[in-house]
Design an enzyme around this catalytic site. Structure first.
Site, PDB file in Angstrom:
ATOM      1  N   SER A 162      29.773  45.176  33.414  1.00 34.49           N
ATOM      2  CA  SER A 162      30.310  43.834  33.172  1.00 34.49           C
ATOM      3  C   SER A 162      29.184  42.871  32.797  1.00 34.49           C
ATOM      4  CB  SER A 162      31.107  43.373  34.391  1.00 34.49           C
ATOM      5  OG  SER A 162      31.933  42.279  34.084  1.00 34.49           O
ATOM      6  N   ASP A 259      41.624  47.478  30.891  1.00 37.86           N
ATOM      7  CA  ASP A 259      40.669  46.434  31.240  1.00 37.86           C
ATOM      8  C   ASP A 259      40.840  45.236  30.321  1.00 37.86           C
ATOM      9  OD1 ASP A 259      38.489  44.946  32.093  1.00 37.86           O
ATOM     10  OD2 ASP A 259      36.984  46.283  31.226  1.00 37.86           O
ATOM     11  N   HIS A 289      38.935  47.465  35.005  1.00 39.10           N
ATOM     12  CA  HIS A 289      37.633  46.869  35.282  1.00 39.10           C
ATOM     13  C   HIS A 289      37.223  47.229  36.710  1.00 39.10           C
ATOM     14  CE1 HIS A 289      34.656  44.075  33.697  1.00 39.10           C
ATOM     15  NE2 HIS A 289      34.511  43.589  34.920  1.00 39.10           N
TER      16      HIS A 289
END
Length: 317
Positions: A162, A259, A289
């Site tokens: 991320s 995601d 995610h």
């Protein structure tokens, strides 16, 4: 959400949701309070996993400000060891090398290389580019002095999840622009967050109430990181999707199918390939995610960790 969640990931999300429910809503907490809750909720997922031959915590200033580091050395690693510098996710705002400790140990054990976890300065207390400055300085220091820590300075990779993937690209781009192209041999990008722009379609399919992350939350993290989102949204070191990507080392994009940010990795794939960068993209069906944290309960997470470790090991020789 229209895609079908992997059933093991669904159980992971349900348990995570129950953990969050035991604490006050984030909106009622200041940032230190939010981080404390994250450490507690995430602690269950960071426990267990492979034992290391050695693990060391230290505080070190590579020349741009202090960092807290954790070096994991797996059993059987070469001396000096090739190393992956790993940058945890958390929207530039949350998490730590403690929340990501098991993930780092799993990567080290699967790949046979050292993993150097980095606690970089978090936002909004430390705005862009403070964290990036320190990470770049660390990579440059390791490329010269790594042998003093038992790290092979010629065999370094960088990666993260991320926001950590964002910082990985940005550090590699900074080094490239300095003419230090060979410092980073590979980039491991786990569900990268490369721009605050999230499409309506992504929000409709994978955001909204009850999701692991919706558009408003994602954009709030970027607002924490940037001083002025409108002014800095095209800055290539803050939003690497807009960078000239030529000259980067090989990249692995780990993309969870379900995601909110999957579209960003796919856009990055197209831009990397157009720039002539050796790029591998793997989409993991039914994953969301943060799915790598589910490694203790979900085969899809274990598969992705194995794939990421193999990619890094191959590029570090």
């Amino acid at each position: 959400m229209t895609a079908v969640l992997d059933p093991e990931i669904a159980l992971f999300l349900a348990e995570m949701k129950a953990g969050w429910a035991a604490h006050p809503p984030f909106a009622e907490l200041d940032f230190p309070g939010q981080r404390a809750v994250c450490e507690e909720v995430r602690g269950r997922w960071a426990a267990g996993g492979p034992a290391m031959a050695a693990s060391e915590d230290l505080r070190f200033d590579p020349g741009a400000g202090e960092l807290r580091l954790r070096i994991h050395r797996p059993v059987g690693a070469a001396v000096p060891a090739p190393a992956l510098v790993y940058l945890h996710g958390g929207g530039f705002t949350l998490f730590s090398i403690d929340t990501h400790d098991r993930l780092m140990r799993e990567l080290a054990a699967a790949g046979g290389f050292a993993v150097i976890g980095v606690d970089y300065p978090l936002s909004p207390e430390h705005k862009y580019p403070v964290a990036l400055d320190r990470i770049e300085a660390l990579m440059r220091w390791l490329s010269v002095h790594g042998a003093g820590w038992g790290i092979d300075p010629a065999r370094l990779a960088v990666g993260g999840d991320s926001a950590g993937a964002n910082l990985s690209f940005a550090a590699a781009l900074r080094l490239r622009d300095r003419g230090e192209v060979g410092v980073v041999r590979a980039i491991l990008s786990n569900y990268g967050y490369f721009t605050p722009e999230v499409s309506d379609r992504a929000e409709e399919r994978f955001g909204g109430p009850g999701s692991i992350m919706d558009r408003a939350e994602a954009q709030a993290y970027y607002d924490n990181y940037l001083t002025d989102r409108e002014r800095e949204r095209l800055d290539p070191f803050a939003c690497p999707i807009h960078a000239d990507l030529t000259g980067l080392p090989p990249v692995l994009l780990v993309v969870p199918e379900c995601d909110l940010l999957a579209e960003q990795s796919l856009a990055m794939e197209a831009r990397l390939e157009a720039a002539g960068v050796a790029t591998t993209t793997t989409i993991y069906p039914g994953a969301t995610h943060s799915f790598l944290e589910a490694m203790s309960v979900a085969q899809v997470a274990r598969d992705a960790i194995r794939d990421g470790a193999a990619f890094v090991a191959a590029r570090l020789g």
